[in-house]
Design an enzyme around this catalytic site. Structure first.
Site, PDB file in Angstrom:
ATOM      1  N   THR A   1       0.888  -1.230  -0.108  1.00 58.71           N
ATOM      2  CA  THR A   1      -0.003   0.213   0.057  1.00 58.71           C
ATOM      3  C   THR A   1       0.863   0.831   0.109  1.00 58.71           C
ATOM      4  OG1 THR A   1      -1.790  -1.404   1.071  1.00 58.71           O
ATOM      5  CG2 THR A   1      -1.923   1.221   1.704  1.00 58.71           C
TER       6      THR A   1
ATOM      7  N   SER B   1       1.838  -7.377  -1.173  1.00 64.83           N
ATOM      8  CA  SER B   1       2.478  -8.000  -0.235  1.00 64.83           C
ATOM      9  C   SER B   1       1.394  -9.559  -0.727  1.00 64.83           C
ATOM     10  CB  SER B   1       2.771  -8.103   0.998  1.00 64.83           C
ATOM     11  OG  SER B   1       1.255  -7.185   2.136  1.00 64.83           O
TER      12      SER B   1
ATOM     13  N   THR C   1       1.612  -4.962   4.282  1.00 63.97           N
ATOM     14  CA  THR C   1       1.317  -5.360   5.474  1.00 63.97           C
ATOM     15  C   THR C   1       0.818  -6.032   5.924  1.00 63.97           C
ATOM     16  OG1 THR C   1      -1.048  -3.958   5.625  1.00 63.97           O
ATOM     17  CG2 THR C   1       1.256  -2.459   6.291  1.00 63.97           C
ATOM     18  N   ASP C   2       0.046  -6.794   4.680  1.00 65.71           N
ATOM     19  CA  ASP C   2      -0.897  -8.203   4.455  1.00 65.71           C
ATOM     20  C   ASP C   2       0.402  -8.864   5.145  1.00 65.71           C
ATOM     21  OD1 ASP C   2      -2.846  -7.220   2.126  1.00 65.71           O
ATOM     22  OD2 ASP C   2      -2.803  -6.822   4.406  1.00 65.71           O
TER      23      ASP C   2
HETATM   24  N1  ASP Z   1      -2.542  -5.080   0.627  1.00 63.56           N
HETATM   25  C1  ASP Z   1      -1.380  -4.613   1.316  1.00 63.56           C
HETATM   26  C2  ASP Z   1      -0.227  -5.217   0.732  1.00 63.56           C
HETATM   27  O1  ASP Z   1      -0.333  -6.254   2.017  1.00 63.56           O
HETATM   28  C3  ASP Z   1      -1.744  -4.080   2.586  1.00 63.56           C
HETATM   29  C4  ASP Z   1      -0.949  -2.872   3.239  1.00 63.56           C
HETATM   30  O2  ASP Z   1       0.350  -2.660   2.600  1.00 63.56           O
HETATM   31  O3  ASP Z   1      -0.993  -2.659   3.620  1.00 63.56           O
HETATM   32  O4  ASP Z   1       0.886  -5.720   0.555  1.00 63.56           O
END
Ligand code: ASP
Length: 378
Positions: free
Chosen positions: A66, A110, A143-144
């Site tokens: 993200t 991710s 973050t995932d």
């Molecule tokens: N979908 C995103 C990821 O993991 C979520 C994030 O980065 O906050 O790449």
């Protein structure tokens, strides 16, 4: 006549000497000034160089997530869109903290990360850390699956230099994206004396989490990462790292060329165990069962675990419960105690996705079940 000629040459000569010395003075003055200016510039350049040289060097390895995503009118959702260079340029004052270089490793959400990509990322990060000038690395990541990515590197990195995983919960086109501040704090952490013994961390929203205990707890809120009962390693405020604890002892395993095939299956009320049998029949080397409570499953699943063990598949038992550990408490069929007696490994308070990576790395390094049991006591 001779006298006039001589006088003529003396006048010409003294004129020439005067002009020349004046010109020299003038020319000389101009040249001297030019030399002085040049040497001043050289000195200044050297000074900048030496200052640059003295400033700590931090490498930012970007992978996506993200933090590097933007709204896309075509899909109507956030998609990877910001390059590593642009990401870093959006952080004011970063260059004052350290001498920054950017390495674009990938630019993916991710949810698309794989253990193979983390394997290559670990190799890349260890590579850039070889440079003696490099103080540490910041990895920007989604973050995932950040908690697992950070843990994979925590196990496999040879270098002990600081490595800080960072990301964002709001994308780059959102109202007040949290990415830039998170990157700034991550670089600050890498160069902070207090943070040299943290190993690999996940640092978002000013909180510093160890890779071993961190987990994502919120789907959209910026305060999503915590380390449960094990607490934070530190906090970043007023431009400083405030340290709470030293890092937890790390399990270290060599980075394997090829990764063993390890599955992760969640059990549930009424589970007939067939998915476990199917996974075993596909040739997996290990399996993590995300059980219920303190590490319990029903009778059918216990039978499927017995089947897996009979096929020399290493079976590890984790829990879906957010806090606390798996313990050998229940002795009935499928209880933690009974499973342990059967030969399954209880993973303690490790989350099931991380237990899968640890089991995968241990099996890829031909560790036997007995040794692996020891790793999960950490
Ligand atoms: N979908 C995103 C990821 O993991 C979520 C994030 O980065 O906050 O790449």
């Amino acid at each position: 006549m001779k006298y006039e000629v001589r006088r003529f040459f003396i006048v010409i000569f003294s004129l020439f000497a005067f002009v020349h010395s004046d010109a020299d003075n003038h020319v000389g003055g101009y040249v001297t000034k030019k030399i002085e200016r040049q040497s001043l510039q050289d000195r200044e350049k050297k000074e900048v160089q030496s200052k640059k040289y003295l400033r700590p060097k931090v490498i930012i390895v970007t992978t996506g997530g993200t933090i590097a995503e933007k709204d896309d009118p075509k899909t109507g959702g956030a998609v990877p869109a910001v390059s590593g260079k642009d990401l870093i340029q959006a952080v004011p004052g970063l260059g004052k903290l350290a001498d920054i270089d950017v390495v674009q490793f990938s630019n993916i959400d991710s949810s698309h990360m794989t253990p193979e990509l983390w394997r290559n990322l670990s190799e890349k990060v260890d590579g850039v850390l070889q440079d003696s000038r490099v103080k540490g690395v910041v990895v920007t990541h989604g973050t995932d699956t950040m908690a697992e990515g950070a843990y994979f590197l925590d196990i496999t990195l040879k270098s002990n230099k600081p490595v800080v995983f960072v990301g964002a919960m709001r994308d780059a086109s959102d109202l007040s994206p949290d990415g830039p501040a998170n990157i700034y704090n991550a670089v600050l952490q890498v160069i902070s004396p207090e943070a040299q013994k943290f190993g690999v961390t996940v640092t978002l929203n000013q909180f510093i989490n160890s890779a071993r205990y961190v987990r994502k707890t919120e789907t959209t809120n910026v305060q999503t990462f915590n380390s449960g009962e094990n607490g934070y390693l530190g906090y970043i405020a007023m431009g400083k790292v405030h340290k709470f604890h030293d890092r937890v002892p790390a399990i270290k395993l060599p980075l394997p060329k090829k990764l063993a095939n390890v599955a992760l299956l969640k059990t549930y009320a009424g589970d007939d165990g067939n998915f476990i049998r199917y996974a075993v029949d596909t040739g997996i080397k290990g399996i993590v069962i995300e059980a219920v409570g303190a590490g319990n499953v029903n009778e059918q699943v216990a039978a499927a675990i017995e089947y897996a063990l009979s096929k020399s598949v290493v079976v590890a038992i984790a829990t879906r419960v957010l806090n606390g550990s798996v313990y050998p408490i229940y002795g009935d069929v499928g209880g933690g105690k009974a499973l342990q007696k059967m030969g399954a490994i209880l993973v303690g308070d490790m989350t099931s996705p991380k237990a899968r990576l640890l089991l995968m790395l241990a099996l890829s390094n031909n560790r036997c079940a007995q040794e692996i049991r020891g790793y999960f006591r950490f």
